[in-house]
Design a protein around this motif. Structure first.
Motif, PDB file in Angstrom:
ATOM      1  N   HIS A   1      14.253  -7.059  49.698  1.00 37.81           N
ATOM      2  CA  HIS A   1      14.936  -6.461  50.516  1.00 37.81           C
ATOM      3  C   HIS A   1      16.298  -7.353  50.703  1.00 37.81           C
ATOM      4  CE1 HIS A   1      16.282  -5.943  54.936  1.00 37.81           C
ATOM      5  NE2 HIS A   1      15.878  -4.871  54.573  1.00 37.81           N
ATOM      6  N   GLU A   2      17.464  -6.591  50.443  1.00 37.62           N
ATOM      7  CA  GLU A   2      18.817  -7.168  50.593  1.00 37.62           C
ATOM      8  C   GLU A   2      19.374  -7.432  51.949  1.00 37.62           C
ATOM      9  OE1 GLU A   2      22.670  -8.644  50.456  1.00 37.62           O
ATOM     10  OE2 GLU A   2      22.517  -6.640  50.914  1.00 37.62           O
ATOM     11  N   GLU A   3      19.432  -8.697  52.292  1.00 42.59           N
ATOM     12  CA  GLU A   3      19.479  -8.859  53.869  1.00 42.59           C
ATOM     13  C   GLU A   3      20.885  -8.608  54.283  1.00 42.59           C
ATOM     14  OE1 GLU A   3      18.907 -13.361  53.547  1.00 42.59           O
ATOM     15  OE2 GLU A   3      16.797 -12.934  54.459  1.00 42.59           O
TER      16      GLU A   3
ATOM     17  N   ILE B   1      16.633 -11.170  46.106  1.00 43.15           N
ATOM     18  CA  ILE B   1      17.631 -10.352  45.589  1.00 43.15           C
ATOM     19  C   ILE B   1      18.922 -10.982  45.636  1.00 43.15           C
ATOM     20  CG2 ILE B   1      17.932  -8.929  47.463  1.00 43.15           C
ATOM     21  CD1 ILE B   1      17.659  -7.836  43.940  1.00 43.15           C
ATOM     22  N   GLU B   2      19.366 -11.701  46.558  1.00 47.34           N
ATOM     23  CA  GLU B   2      20.630 -12.317  46.714  1.00 47.34           C
ATOM     24  C   GLU B   2      20.958 -13.548  45.719  1.00 47.34           C
ATOM     25  OE1 GLU B   2      18.406 -12.205  49.264  1.00 47.34           O
ATOM     26  OE2 GLU B   2      19.312 -10.779  50.625  1.00 47.34           O
TER      27      GLU B   2
ATOM     28  N   PHE C   1      15.700  -2.861  46.700  1.00 46.85           N
ATOM     29  CA  PHE C   1      16.043  -2.983  45.392  1.00 46.85           C
ATOM     30  C   PHE C   1      14.505  -2.789  44.478  1.00 46.85           C
ATOM     31  CE2 PHE C   1      20.122  -3.929  47.066  1.00 46.85           C
ATOM     32  CZ  PHE C   1      20.928  -3.407  46.177  1.00 46.85           C
ATOM     33  N   ASN C   2      13.547  -2.785  45.070  1.00 45.68           N
ATOM     34  CA  ASN C   2      12.309  -2.468  44.094  1.00 45.68           C
ATOM     35  C   ASN C   2      12.250  -1.025  43.406  1.00 45.68           C
ATOM     36  OD1 ASN C   2       9.843  -2.259  43.283  1.00 45.68           O
ATOM     37  ND2 ASN C   2       8.952  -3.715  44.728  1.00 45.68           N
ATOM     38  N   GLY C   3      12.455  -1.087  42.293  1.00 45.34           N
ATOM     39  CA  GLY C   3      12.425   0.110  41.559  1.00 45.34           C
ATOM     40  C   GLY C   3      10.878   1.237  41.832  1.00 45.34           C
ATOM     41  N   LEU C   4       9.814   0.388  42.056  1.00 43.75           N
ATOM     42  CA  LEU C   4       8.725   0.872  42.159  1.00 43.75           C
ATOM     43  C   LEU C   4       8.298   1.334  43.801  1.00 43.75           C
ATOM     44  CD1 LEU C   4       6.601  -2.106  40.596  1.00 43.75           C
ATOM     45  CD2 LEU C   4       7.154   0.062  39.439  1.00 43.75           C
TER      46      LEU C   4
END
Length: 56
Positions: free
Chosen positions: A13-15, A50-51, A21-24
């Motif tokens: 989770h991009e804050e 992710i950051e 951004f989890n492809g699954l």
């Protein structure tokens, strides 16, 4: 008891944008509420968020 498995503490989770951004995940590329969750939740640490990734 461990942390809640919700988007705000998920690795993917991009804050800033609240995008997953989890492809699954079925939520992939969607804006998610910080209290949402899915079966592909992964604990965010200081080194795997992710950051920390650079997009080229």
């Amino acid at each position: 008891m461990g942390p809640e498995k919700i988007c705000c503490n998920c690795r993917w989770h991009e804050e800033y944008t609240w995008v997953c951004f989890n492809g699954l995940s079925l939520n992939y590329t969607d804006v998610t509420d910080v209290e949402d969750s899915c079966e592909h939740w992964e604990k965010r640490t200081d080194k795997n968020g992710i950051e920390d990734y650079e997009v080229n």
